[in-house]
Design an enzyme around this catalytic site. Sequence first.
Site, PDB file in Angstrom:
ATOM      1  CG  ASP A 114      -2.302 -13.800  41.001  1.00 40.91           C
ATOM      2  OD1 ASP A 114      -3.262 -13.583  41.760  1.00 40.91           O
ATOM      3  OD2 ASP A 114      -2.031 -14.935  40.561  1.00 40.91           O
ATOM      4  CB  SER A 117       0.235 -17.136  41.629  1.00 45.06           C
ATOM      5  OG  SER A 117       0.436 -15.930  40.918  1.00 45.06           O
ATOM      6  CG  ASN A 119       6.173 -19.221  40.274  1.00 49.27           C
ATOM      7  OD1 ASN A 119       5.398 -19.800  41.031  1.00 49.27           O
ATOM      8  ND2 ASN A 119       7.436 -19.592  40.122  1.00 49.27           N
ATOM      9  CD1 TRP A 121       3.339 -16.580  34.853  1.00 45.49           C
ATOM     10  CD2 TRP A 121       3.333 -15.923  32.719  1.00 45.49           C
ATOM     11  NE1 TRP A 121       2.035 -16.357  34.490  1.00 45.49           N
ATOM     12  CE2 TRP A 121       2.002 -15.951  33.197  1.00 45.49           C
ATOM     13  CE3 TRP A 121       3.568 -15.548  31.396  1.00 45.49           C
ATOM     14  CZ2 TRP A 121       0.900 -15.622  32.383  1.00 45.49           C
ATOM     15  CZ3 TRP A 121       2.474 -15.210  30.593  1.00 45.49           C
ATOM     16  CH2 TRP A 121       1.166 -15.253  31.093  1.00 45.49           C
ATOM     17  CE1 TYR A 159      -1.454 -17.969  37.682  1.00 46.70           C
ATOM     18  CE2 TYR A 159      -0.950 -18.720  35.466  1.00 46.70           C
ATOM     19  CZ  TYR A 159      -0.583 -18.059  36.625  1.00 46.70           C
ATOM     20  OH  TYR A 159       0.676 -17.522  36.716  1.00 46.70           O
ATOM     21  CG  ASP A 305      -6.136 -13.747  44.156  1.00 50.76           C
ATOM     22  OD1 ASP A 305      -5.138 -13.057  43.829  1.00 50.76           O
ATOM     23  OD2 ASP A 305      -6.523 -14.721  43.501  1.00 50.76           O
ATOM     24  CB  THR A 308      -9.751 -13.523  42.256  1.00 49.17           C
ATOM     25  OG1 THR A 308      -8.922 -14.682  42.251  1.00 49.17           O
ATOM     26  CG2 THR A 308     -11.195 -13.962  42.057  1.00 49.17           C
TER      27      THR A 308
END
Length: 415
Positions: A114, A117, A119, A121, A159, A305, A308
């Site tokens: 992505d 963003s 981060n 996780w 999100y 992006d 997306t």
Amino acid sequence: MRVNSKVLWFLLALVLIAFSSAEARKRKHNRVRVGRHNNPSSSHYNVKHDLKSLSIKHKLKLSKAIVDNAVSASTKTGTTAATNAASLGNAYNTEYYITVHIGTPPQEFRLLIDTGSANLWVPSSKCPSTVKACAAHQRYNSSASSTYKANNTAFQIEYASNTAGGVALDGFLSQDTVAIGDLAIKNQVFAEMTNEPDGTFLTSPFDGMIGLAYASISINGVIPPLYNLISQGLIPEPIFSIYLNRNGTNATNGGELILGGIDPALYSGCLTYVPVSQQGYWQFEMTSATLNDQEFCDNCQAILDVGTSLIVVPNSEIKEINQILGVTNPNATSGAFLVDCATISKLPDIIFTIARKEFALKSTDYILKYGNTCVSGFSTLDGIDFWILGEVFMGAYYTVFDIGYNQIGIATAVH
Ligand SMILES: *[C@@H]1O[C@H](CO)[C@@H](O)[C@H](O)[C@H]1NC(C)=O
Ligand SMILES: *[C@@H]1O[C@H](CO)[C@@H](O)[C@H](O)[C@H]1NC(C)=O
Ligand SMILES: *[C@@H]1O[C@H](CO)[C@@H](O)[C@H](O)[C@H]1NC(C)=O
Ligand SMILES: *[C@@H]1O[C@H](CO)[C@@H](O)[C@H](O)[C@H]1NC(C)=O
Ligand SMILES: *[C@@H]1O[C@H](CO)[C@@H](O)[C@H](O)[C@H]1NC(C)=O
């Protein structure tokens, strides 16, 4: 055919709302000497995507069965192949993910890539079994890793999606070795999730996510993996590039994420560079977007992006675009607009002008075909007033994300 609303989330998935940006602090880039971009260094790391294309109808049913295959690194460029290419997948041309190993011994995860963003996780072994989305995926178990270091700071990320106004996930921070193929990042801080919404993540083919945007939008000021790859000297240049295969019929070659380099074999012509206008998303100024001789953007802001699936246009533009495309459900609140498949060949190109260069998408690029259902590649999201050039665009164009010179390179992808 009715499109299941759960599917729509995937189509429009994952525009980060950096709602905690006040907390996020901007970091200085660790500059690594930047060489000639067209000259791939020998230590490029190539990851190939597998490709799965399933009809929308079957997507939810089959997604759990997706198996990604190990793929060898690209040797086309004369670069030294990475010795350990991570497994990587592309589901439905709407989700592209890499395989990453966390901890010692390594625990394996599939992470959606992505660029919207910043981060990383994964689900946590401490996630209660009542949280089905955790139970259905790989979970990180810190007790089983000798390189784990506790952090425990609470973490939440949200999100945007076209349904229910967004989704939030909760967890806490941890620190461990994160390896993308051969590139082992030491002391990477990431989030272990202990709560994930069902609808969104239950059936996803990926376990977690890896954000590749600027640190300024990283939640809790966590240093993103990209920055650590650079500061730990793991990649030769502070760049990465993305090639997405849109070939919906083959499972072996869904694309590549190249960390630290550019592969000239994957594009034709020259890369056109545009400066990053704001260092958060990979954002830039787009001169115009023209469809059927109508202009839908006048020096507007846009982001690239890969998280997306579609092209997201500002609310004010969608109605006219839908008219030109003749969408059959213009009042759909879900954001998935359908077109009659029989009309595809008659639809005009859309032409994006970026840095004085025209980048066209043909209707066959911007209409997604799932069996007899044809979904427009254009949608809209409340509260987003810029353009998001998602996978529909990135499938046709090879993209370079240069955090050393803060610029984006775009060239026609070779398919
Ligand atoms: C986590 O790993 C530890 C040590 O290997 C093990 O005892 C424990 O059962 C694991 N927990 C889960 C939830 O898998
Ligand atoms: C946890 O990680 C954050 C982000 O990297 C850092 O600012 C914080 O100091 C860390 N806290 C502990 C207790 O390690
Ligand atoms: C894509 O599909 C075409 C036709 O089925 C095939 O010839 C080609 O090899 C595929 N390409 C990739 C990269 O899988
Ligand atoms: C992908 O393409 C290769 C060669 O073109 C073929 O051998 C393989 O069966 C294809 N895989 C799928 C899942 O279609
Ligand atoms: C969409 O909504 C508008 C305004 O409410 C209405 O005039 C139009 O007939 C609707 N179109 C369709 C295809 O339902």
